[in-house]
Design a protein around this motif. Structure first.
Motif, PDB file in Angstrom:
ATOM      1  N   ALA A  56       1.084  81.761   2.984  1.00 20.55           N
ATOM      2  CA  ALA A  56       0.236  81.990   4.145  1.00 20.55           C
ATOM      3  C   ALA A  56       1.050  82.536   5.298  1.00 20.55           C
ATOM      4  O   ALA A  56       2.220  82.235   5.460  1.00 20.55           O
ATOM      5  CB  ALA A  56      -0.428  80.672   4.560  1.00 20.55           C
ATOM      6  N   CYS A  57       0.380  83.362   6.109  1.00 19.13           N
ATOM      7  CA  CYS A  57       1.054  83.942   7.263  1.00 19.13           C
ATOM      8  C   CYS A  57       1.212  82.882   8.345  1.00 19.13           C
ATOM      9  O   CYS A  57       0.383  81.999   8.492  1.00 19.13           O
ATOM     10  CB  CYS A  57       0.224  85.109   7.802  1.00 19.13           C
ATOM     11  N   GLY A  58       2.258  83.003   9.125  1.00 16.06           N
ATOM     12  CA  GLY A  58       2.457  82.049  10.205  1.00 16.06           C
ATOM     13  C   GLY A  58       3.861  82.108  10.713  1.00 16.06           C
ATOM     14  O   GLY A  58       4.676  82.855  10.209  1.00 16.06           O
ATOM     15  N   SER A  59       4.149  81.347  11.706  1.00 15.54           N
ATOM     16  CA  SER A  59       5.482  81.322  12.285  1.00 15.54           C
ATOM     17  C   SER A  59       6.136  80.000  11.979  1.00 15.54           C
ATOM     18  O   SER A  59       5.518  78.945  12.110  1.00 15.54           O
ATOM     19  CB  SER A  59       5.402  81.526  13.799  1.00 15.54           C
ATOM     20  N   ASN A  60       7.386  80.065  11.579  1.00 14.49           N
ATOM     21  CA  ASN A  60       8.177  78.866  11.323  1.00 14.49           C
ATOM     22  C   ASN A  60       9.339  78.859  12.291  1.00 14.49           C
ATOM     23  O   ASN A  60      10.116  79.798  12.333  1.00 14.49           O
ATOM     24  CB  ASN A  60       8.699  78.868   9.881  1.00 14.49           C
ATOM     25  N   THR A  61       9.467  77.821  13.049  1.00 16.82           N
ATOM     26  CA  THR A  61      10.462  77.801  14.109  1.00 16.82           C
ATOM     27  C   THR A  61      11.758  77.174  13.650  1.00 16.82           C
ATOM     28  O   THR A  61      11.767  76.088  13.074  1.00 16.82           O
ATOM     29  CB  THR A  61       9.927  77.002  15.322  1.00 16.82           C
ATOM     30  N   GLY A  62      12.855  77.849  13.924  1.00 15.78           N
ATOM     31  CA  GLY A  62      14.173  77.307  13.616  1.00 15.78           C
ATOM     32  C   GLY A  62      14.582  76.303  14.675  1.00 15.78           C
ATOM     33  O   GLY A  62      13.831  75.980  15.585  1.00 15.78           O
ATOM     34  N   ARG A  63      15.819  75.842  14.611  1.00 15.16           N
ATOM     35  CA  ARG A  63      16.260  74.791  15.530  1.00 15.16           C
ATOM     36  C   ARG A  63      16.317  75.305  16.961  1.00 15.16           C
ATOM     37  O   ARG A  63      16.592  76.459  17.218  1.00 15.16           O
ATOM     38  CB  ARG A  63      17.622  74.259  15.084  1.00 15.16           C
ATOM     39  N   SER A  64      16.004  74.435  17.859  1.00 12.91           N
ATOM     40  CA  SER A  64      16.129  74.776  19.271  1.00 12.91           C
ATOM     41  C   SER A  64      17.595  74.742  19.636  1.00 12.91           C
ATOM     42  O   SER A  64      18.333  73.855  19.234  1.00 12.91           O
ATOM     43  CB  SER A  64      15.352  73.780  20.132  1.00 12.91           C
ATOM     44  N   GLY A  65      18.042  75.706  20.370  1.00 13.78           N
ATOM     45  CA  GLY A  65      19.455  75.736  20.749  1.00 13.78           C
ATOM     46  C   GLY A  65      19.799  77.048  21.383  1.00 13.78           C
ATOM     47  O   GLY A  65      18.950  77.839  21.747  1.00 13.78           O
ATOM     48  N   GLY A  66      21.084  77.300  21.502  1.00 17.70           N
ATOM     49  CA  GLY A  66      21.551  78.562  22.047  1.00 17.70           C
ATOM     50  C   GLY A  66      21.284  78.734  23.524  1.00 17.70           C
ATOM     51  O   GLY A  66      21.136  79.848  24.006  1.00 17.70           O
ATOM     52  N   GLY A  67      21.173  77.627  24.239  1.00 10.18           N
ATOM     53  CA  GLY A  67      20.986  77.736  25.682  1.00 10.18           C
ATOM     54  C   GLY A  67      19.714  78.454  26.066  1.00 10.18           C
ATOM     55  O   GLY A  67      19.666  79.179  27.055  1.00 10.18           O
ATOM     56  N   GLY A  68      18.646  78.269  25.289  1.00 14.84           N
ATOM     57  CA  GLY A  68      17.366  78.880  25.610  1.00 14.84           C
ATOM     58  C   GLY A  68      17.177  80.254  25.009  1.00 14.84           C
ATOM     59  O   GLY A  68      16.109  80.851  25.157  1.00 14.84           O
ATOM     60  N   LYS A  69      18.164  80.804  24.345  1.00 11.90           N
ATOM     61  CA  LYS A  69      18.012  82.106  23.704  1.00 11.90           C
ATOM     62  C   LYS A  69      17.077  81.988  22.509  1.00 11.90           C
ATOM     63  O   LYS A  69      17.033  80.967  21.840  1.00 11.90           O
ATOM     64  CB  LYS A  69      19.367  82.633  23.252  1.00 11.90           C
ATOM     65  N   SER A  70      16.337  83.072  22.235  1.00 12.01           N
ATOM     66  CA  SER A  70      15.419  83.056  21.093  1.00 12.01           C
ATOM     67  C   SER A  70      15.446  84.399  20.381  1.00 12.01           C
ATOM     68  O   SER A  70      15.691  85.444  20.987  1.00 12.01           O
ATOM     69  CB  SER A  70      13.994  82.730  21.552  1.00 12.01           C
ATOM     70  N   ILE A  71      15.190  84.358  19.078  1.00  9.84           N
ATOM     71  CA  ILE A  71      15.156  85.549  18.242  1.00  9.84           C
ATOM     72  C   ILE A  71      13.956  85.443  17.315  1.00  9.84           C
ATOM     73  O   ILE A  71      13.753  84.409  16.672  1.00  9.84           O
ATOM     74  CB  ILE A  71      16.445  85.683  17.392  1.00  9.84           C
ATOM     75  N   LYS A  72      13.162  86.489  17.250  1.00  3.94           N
ATOM     76  CA  LYS A  72      12.031  86.530  16.341  1.00  3.94           C
ATOM     77  C   LYS A  72      12.384  87.428  15.164  1.00  3.94           C
ATOM     78  O   LYS A  72      12.727  88.597  15.344  1.00  3.94           O
ATOM     79  CB  LYS A  72      10.781  87.061  17.046  1.00  3.94           C
ATOM     80  N   GLN A  73      12.311  86.867  13.968  1.00  2.00           N
ATOM     81  CA  GLN A  73      12.671  87.599  12.751  1.00  2.00           C
ATOM     82  C   GLN A  73      11.436  87.743  11.869  1.00  2.00           C
ATOM     83  O   GLN A  73      10.721  86.782  11.608  1.00  2.00           O
ATOM     84  CB  GLN A  73      13.774  86.852  11.995  1.00  2.00           C
ATOM     85  N   MET A  74      11.184  88.968  11.371  1.00  2.00           N
ATOM     86  CA  MET A  74       9.990  89.238  10.573  1.00  2.00           C
ATOM     87  C   MET A  74      10.364  89.575   9.130  1.00  2.00           C
ATOM     88  O   MET A  74      11.233  90.399   8.885  1.00  2.00           O
ATOM     89  CB  MET A  74       9.179  90.388  11.190  1.00  2.00           C
ATOM     90  N   TYR A  75       9.685  88.897   8.185  1.00  2.00           N
ATOM     91  CA  TYR A  75       9.820  89.162   6.759  1.00  2.00           C
ATOM     92  C   TYR A  75       8.452  89.554   6.187  1.00  2.00           C
ATOM     93  O   TYR A  75       7.420  89.042   6.640  1.00  2.00           O
ATOM     94  CB  TYR A  75      10.252  87.913   5.996  1.00  2.00           C
ATOM     95  N   HIS A  76       8.432  90.399   5.161  1.00  2.00           N
ATOM     96  CA  HIS A  76       7.222  90.513   4.359  1.00  2.00           C
ATOM     97  C   HIS A  76       7.176  89.261   3.476  1.00  2.00           C
ATOM     98  O   HIS A  76       8.199  88.598   3.263  1.00  2.00           O
ATOM     99  CB  HIS A  76       7.229  91.783   3.500  1.00  2.00           C
ATOM    100  N   ALA A  77       6.000  88.910   2.988  1.00  2.00           N
ATOM    101  CA  ALA A  77       5.854  87.658   2.236  1.00  2.00           C
ATOM    102  C   ALA A  77       6.329  87.838   0.795  1.00  2.00           C
ATOM    103  O   ALA A  77       5.582  88.279  -0.063  1.00  2.00           O
ATOM    104  CB  ALA A  77       4.402  87.193   2.261  1.00  2.00           C
ATOM    105  N   TYR A  78       7.584  87.487   0.569  1.00  2.00           N
ATOM    106  CA  TYR A  78       8.076  87.442  -0.809  1.00  2.00           C
ATOM    107  C   TYR A  78       7.222  86.437  -1.569  1.00  2.00           C
ATOM    108  O   TYR A  78       6.869  85.385  -1.049  1.00  2.00           O
ATOM    109  CB  TYR A  78       9.531  86.979  -0.835  1.00  2.00           C
TER     110      TYR A  78
END
Length: 418
Positions: A30-52
């Motif tokens: 199913a499509c959706g967002s999965n969040t990684g660990r919070s950290g990096g002093g508030g920095k964030s990165i959004k990574q996109m994959y096709h659904a293997y």
């Protein structure tokens, strides 16, 4: 998918909407967002994959994101038409910072991605030269190869033996064998819900490429015109599986015995082996025409950094961490969820799962007959020629005339892109 689908799936609109690129085994997550660990002093990165489709891939992507401690990495997992979703996302406010895709000049010319020469420089020689070339435009490297996914035909050995046939070496032989293997509810051949899946090897099998080295049209030959006429014969025969339950990236149709031959990729070997043991083999797309050659299309995916990422340097640092420094994760991604060839030569050298049986044969076919994408041949150009292929095969229009029309549109795009 509805098994009752018929030849209407081969219309142009279906072809142009079809999912490009390679998914894999089983149902899509199913499509959706999965969040990684919070950290990096508030920095964030959004990574996109096709659904293997392989079980465990989505969880692995999240695990990799969780392990990165310099930023909060969010995973967007996209089923369905990934290319369309990506194109929309890159132009909107919710664009990804890092995403996987295929080499495409248009992304460079529209300044949607940034060069990655600086982060790959120290390990450049650990990648296949062809993978470097496929991701390079005007001497700069824009993508880092994640996996190589050679594609070929799978066939049932026992069905071939019963019919007294051997793996074909020419397109004519493939058509003839497909007729002979069609018995009862079993069709001889499955090449997809539409022609998009095999249109590239169909062109390459004539011994040419889409473009010359100096970016001129090379695909339009008399041999290709003849091949399209033969493909029309195959399409109108009763030996082609139409209305299959899944696309060719999924081996379900083959495993369920709906066809004797199916186009698919190296990732499917574990599932097919589980179903049939040693009762299957593989062969490349056979040569066509007097100057033809066998073809193994190298699909696979590369990772890119958006030029409009919130923090371009931070996104590049994450890509370097995951796809250059973390060899353990790279090996896991390539070998633990279906089979893929690791993009790094040093990792591929230790890939024991690919060193025996059909997997080893697949690697050998890849090394002998593999053809890689050309970044100067854009998705737009591909769709133009694909439209000509579909018109010729499905609608029985004159291949020479249809390719002539395609030539004019492709030349216009080439000129526009410089």
């Amino acid at each position: 998918m509805n098994r009752a689908r018929d030849a209407r799936d081969w219309d142009r609109r279906s072809v142009l909407r079809a999912v490009g690129g390679v998914a894999a085994l089983g149902g899509l997550a199913a499509c959706g967002s999965n969040t990684g660990r919070s950290g990096g002093g508030g920095k964030s990165i959004k990574q996109m994959y096709h659904a293997y489709g392989e079980p465990g891939t989505q969880q692995a992507a999240k695990k990799f994101a969780d392990a990165y401690d310099k930023a909060k990495v969010t995973i967007e997992w996209v089923p369905g038409e990934y290319e369309s979703k990506l194109a929309t996302s890159l132009l909107g406010s919710g664009r990804p910072d890092v995403f996987e895709y295929h080499p495409d000049l248009q992304l460079v010319r529209s300044k949607q991605i940034v060069p990655l020469d600086d982060i790959i420089a120290d390990v450049k020689d650990d990648f296949l030269p062809e993978d470097i070339t496929a991701n390079s435009v005007d001497g700069k490297i824009y993508g880092i190869r994640m996996i190589d996914d050679p594609q070929f035909f799978f066939y049932r050995k026992s069905l071939f033996e019963d019919a007294g046939v051997k793996p074909p070496t020419t397109f004519d032989e493939l058509i003839d064998i497909a007729h002979k293997l069609t018995k009862g509810k079993v069709k001889g051949l499955y090449i997809g819900q539409n022609l998009k899946t095999i249109s590239k090897p169909l062109v390459w099998s004539n011994g040419t490429h889409y473009l010359t080295e100096d970016h001129k049209i090379a695909y339009h030959t008399e041999e290709l015109e003849e091949t399209l006429t033969k493909a029309r014969e195959l399409y109108t025969s009763k030996s082609l599986l139409l209305g299959a339950p899944t696309e060719t990236w999924d081996p379900t149709s083959f495993v369920q015995g709906l066809c004797a031959i199916q186009w698919c990729g190296i990732w499917a070997i574990p599932a097919i082996q589980k179903a049939f043991g040693d009762d299957f083999g593989i062969f490349p797309f056979p040569k066509s025409g007097k100057n033809g050659r066998p073809v193994v299309y190298n699909g696979g995916w590369s990772t890119y950094v958006s030029a409009k990422a919130k923090d371009v340097d931070g996104a590049k640092e994450f890509v370097k961490w995951l796809w250059i420094e973390q060899k353990k994760y790279q090996q896991e991604w390539a070998l633990d969820y279906g089979f893929h060839i690791p993009a790094r030569k040093s990792i591929a050298a230790g890939a024991d799962k690919l060193k025996s049986g059909i997997a080893a044969e697949a690697v050998e076919l890849f090394n002998s007959h593999g053809i890689f994408d050309d970044p100067y041949w854009t998705e737009g150009m591909f769709n133009i020629v694909l439209d000509a292929v579909v018109s010729s095969v499905r609608d029985s229009k004159n291949p020479a005339a249809e390719l002539d029309k395609a030539d004019k549109k492709v030349e216009r795009d080439l000129k526009k892109l410089g």
